[in-house]
Scaffold this active site. Structure first.
Site, PDB file in Angstrom:
ATOM      1  N   ASN A   1      10.029   2.179   6.323  1.00 24.90           N
ATOM      2  CA  ASN A   1      10.360   2.948   7.526  1.00 24.90           C
ATOM      3  C   ASN A   1      11.871   3.156   7.519  1.00 24.90           C
ATOM      4  O   ASN A   1      12.641   2.219   7.737  1.00 24.90           O
ATOM      5  CB  ASN A   1       9.927   2.195   8.790  1.00 24.90           C
ATOM      6  CG  ASN A   1      10.194   2.997  10.053  1.00 24.90           C
ATOM      7  OD1 ASN A   1      11.152   3.764  10.137  1.00 24.90           O
ATOM      8  ND2 ASN A   1       9.359   2.822  11.059  1.00 24.90           N
TER       9      ASN A   1
ATOM     10  N   GLU B   1       8.851   7.637   9.446  1.00 24.23           N
ATOM     11  CA  GLU B   1       9.905   8.156  10.325  1.00 24.23           C
ATOM     12  C   GLU B   1      10.936   8.978   9.541  1.00 24.23           C
ATOM     13  O   GLU B   1      12.130   8.691   9.556  1.00 24.23           O
ATOM     14  CB  GLU B   1      10.593   7.025  11.097  1.00 24.23           C
ATOM     15  CG  GLU B   1       9.729   6.418  12.191  1.00 24.23           C
ATOM     16  CD  GLU B   1      10.549   5.739  13.265  1.00 24.23           C
ATOM     17  OE1 GLU B   1      11.073   6.444  14.146  1.00 24.23           O
ATOM     18  OE2 GLU B   1      10.662   4.497  13.218  1.00 24.23           O
TER      19      GLU B   1
ATOM     20  N   TYR C   1       2.289   5.544   9.934  1.00 24.24           N
ATOM     21  CA  TYR C   1       3.279   5.117  10.922  1.00 24.24           C
ATOM     22  C   TYR C   1       2.548   5.019  12.255  1.00 24.24           C
ATOM     23  O   TYR C   1       2.352   6.008  12.956  1.00 24.24           O
ATOM     24  CB  TYR C   1       4.448   6.098  11.000  1.00 24.24           C
ATOM     25  CG  TYR C   1       5.398   5.804  12.145  1.00 24.24           C
ATOM     26  CD1 TYR C   1       5.929   4.529  12.319  1.00 24.24           C
ATOM     27  CD2 TYR C   1       5.745   6.790  13.064  1.00 24.24           C
ATOM     28  CE1 TYR C   1       6.784   4.244  13.369  1.00 24.24           C
ATOM     29  CE2 TYR C   1       6.606   6.523  14.111  1.00 24.24           C
ATOM     30  CZ  TYR C   1       7.121   5.245  14.263  1.00 24.24           C
ATOM     31  OH  TYR C   1       7.961   4.960  15.314  1.00 24.24           O
TER      32      TYR C   1
ATOM     33  N   ASP D   1       4.194   1.338   8.209  1.00 26.12           N
ATOM     34  CA  ASP D   1       4.591   0.579   9.390  1.00 26.12           C
ATOM     35  C   ASP D   1       3.404   0.605  10.348  1.00 26.12           C
ATOM     36  O   ASP D   1       3.177   1.597  11.041  1.00 26.12           O
ATOM     37  CB  ASP D   1       5.832   1.229  10.014  1.00 26.12           C
ATOM     38  CG  ASP D   1       6.258   0.569  11.317  1.00 26.12           C
ATOM     39  OD1 ASP D   1       5.619  -0.421  11.722  1.00 26.12           O
ATOM     40  OD2 ASP D   1       7.228   1.055  11.931  1.00 26.12           O
TER      41      ASP D   1
ATOM     42  N   HIS E   1      14.145  -1.699   9.125  1.00 23.48           N
ATOM     43  CA  HIS E   1      12.945  -2.188   8.455  1.00 23.48           C
ATOM     44  C   HIS E   1      13.270  -2.536   7.009  1.00 23.48           C
ATOM     45  O   HIS E   1      14.136  -1.915   6.380  1.00 23.48           O
ATOM     46  CB  HIS E   1      11.839  -1.128   8.462  1.00 23.48           C
ATOM     47  CG  HIS E   1      11.188  -0.927   9.795  1.00 23.48           C
ATOM     48  ND1 HIS E   1       9.920  -1.371  10.083  1.00 23.48           N
ATOM     49  CD2 HIS E   1      11.637  -0.323  10.922  1.00 23.48           C
ATOM     50  CE1 HIS E   1       9.609  -1.044  11.325  1.00 23.48           C
ATOM     51  NE2 HIS E   1      10.634  -0.400  11.856  1.00 23.48           N
TER      52      HIS E   1
END
EC number: 3.1.11.2
Length: 368
Positions: A14, A43, A115, A145, A233
């Site tokens: 991420n 992201e 995500y 994630d 992350h």
């Protein structure tokens, strides 16, 4: 052509945004440093028209599911070393997941990048899992994630709430029903290690995962969380033994940014003087001397660059390890001293990798 080993390196990360060109270059440099073959990014914060920004010199294929330029977005990057052919692509319109079915090294695989929402949205998980095709014919590699912990006791630094979320139960049920494993946890059954740091709560958690078909578990060479750098992350690195590939060697180009470094200029000046002192004689024509000098300088510059890059990479790897250890210590016993060390180490990491951005940009222009 150079023969590679028989493993593929998957990385899930991420990155918290790829819109900024400096950060994007730092992310790509960090991924290249890890010799990534297949990369799951979460992201990305890129729109469809900006998908081309996910290409870099070592990436041959990009698959992307976007939402907008401010949030979400997932991508799967395939390196030029990896022989991958896509047969089916399912992209979530909300930029939450991306499913790519295909073959890699003649093996049918199903790549799923996720995500998940940062609240307990079990409907999202059920929708995602119901959309995954080809489970009976392809080997599943799901990463991303997941925004939930499977084991609250082990996967949180401060486990105040020991109740599993509905999302985590749904993922675990899916794993049991389809023969999937969490390869990191299966190799570290009682270890506490974390992939995300919350500066608001001053706490760590393990919310980034690879979940793979159990048939692949014995093929895993290694899996580990790297240091939390660039993003909040940690990249998760997974090495799987699959097949062999080939790497094409590229033409060398001089990076003119080296001329801005005094140490390099002194090195070249001394190298030229030494060469001329030994080789400039009446029996050698100027044209031959010049051609020979160019070949000699090329070798010396390659050697100099390799040595410098090796030192820089060693320092970056050292800082990554230091940051990872500081995060571990801070998770166990938070203190202002540890936090300051963490901030200082991160600042040095940022300084080195930002400088690296200039060299990468210059090298890319030269290759093009």
């Amino acid at each position: 052509m150079e023969t590679l080993g028989t493993h593929l390196r998957f990385i899930s990360w991420n990155v918290r945004g790829m819109g900024n060109p400096v950060k994007r270059s730092r992310v790509f440099a960090h991924l290249k440093r890890q010799t990534s073959d297949v990369v799951f990014l979460q992201e990305t914060h890129l729109r469809t028209k900006d998908q081309h920004r996910l290409y870099c010199p070592w990436v041959s294929q990009v698959f992307h599911s976007n939402f907008n330029s401010k949030s979400r977005g997932v991508a799967i990057l395939i390196s030029k070393r990896c022989q991958f052919s896509a047969t089916n692509i399912i992209a979530d319109r909300d930029g939450r997941y991306l499913i790519v079915a295909g073959t890699v090294m003649q093996t049918k695989v199903l790549l799923v990048n996720v995500y998940a929402p940062n609240f307990d949205d079990v409907e999202f998980v059920n929708k995602l899992l119901s959309n995954i095709p080809c489970l009976s014919t392809h080997l599943l590699i799901l990463g991303g994630d997941l925004n939930c912990v499977f084991n609250p006791t082990l996967d949180r630094s401060n486990p105040l709430n020991l109740t599993q979320s509905a999302m985590s139960r749904s993922f675990i049920d899916f794993m049991e029903q389809n023969g999937l494993v969490d390869p990191w946890r299966s190799r570290n059954p009682s270890t506490k290690k974390f992939s995300f740091f919350s500066p608001v709560h001053h706490s760590f958690s393990r919310i980034d995962y690879f979940l793979i078909d159990s048939a692949l578990n014995s093929c895993v060479n290694s899996i580990d969380y790297l240091g939390i750098v660039i993003s909040d992350h940690s990249p998760l690195l997974l090495d799987i033994q699959i097949s062999t590939a080939k790497r094409n060697t590229s033409l060398w180009r001089f990076n003119s940014l080296l001329l801005a470094e005094r140490e390099f200029c002194n090195f070249i000046s001394n190298t030229v003087n030494d060469f001329l002192a030994f080789n400039q004689t009446e029996s050698v024509s100027y044209s031959l001397l010049w051609e020979t000098l160019k070949c000699y300088l090329r070798g010396q510059i390659i050697s100099y660059s390799a040595f410098t890059n090796k030192n820089n990479n060693a320092r970056i790897n050292k800082l990554t390890s230091v940051i990872r250890n500081l995060d571990h210590l801070y998770a166990l016993n938070p203190s202002p001293e540890l936090l300051k060390q963490r901030i200082d180490s991160q600042a040095e990491f940022d300084r080195i990798t930002t400088k690296e951005f200039s060299f990468i940009t210059s090298s890319t222009v030269l290759r093009n």
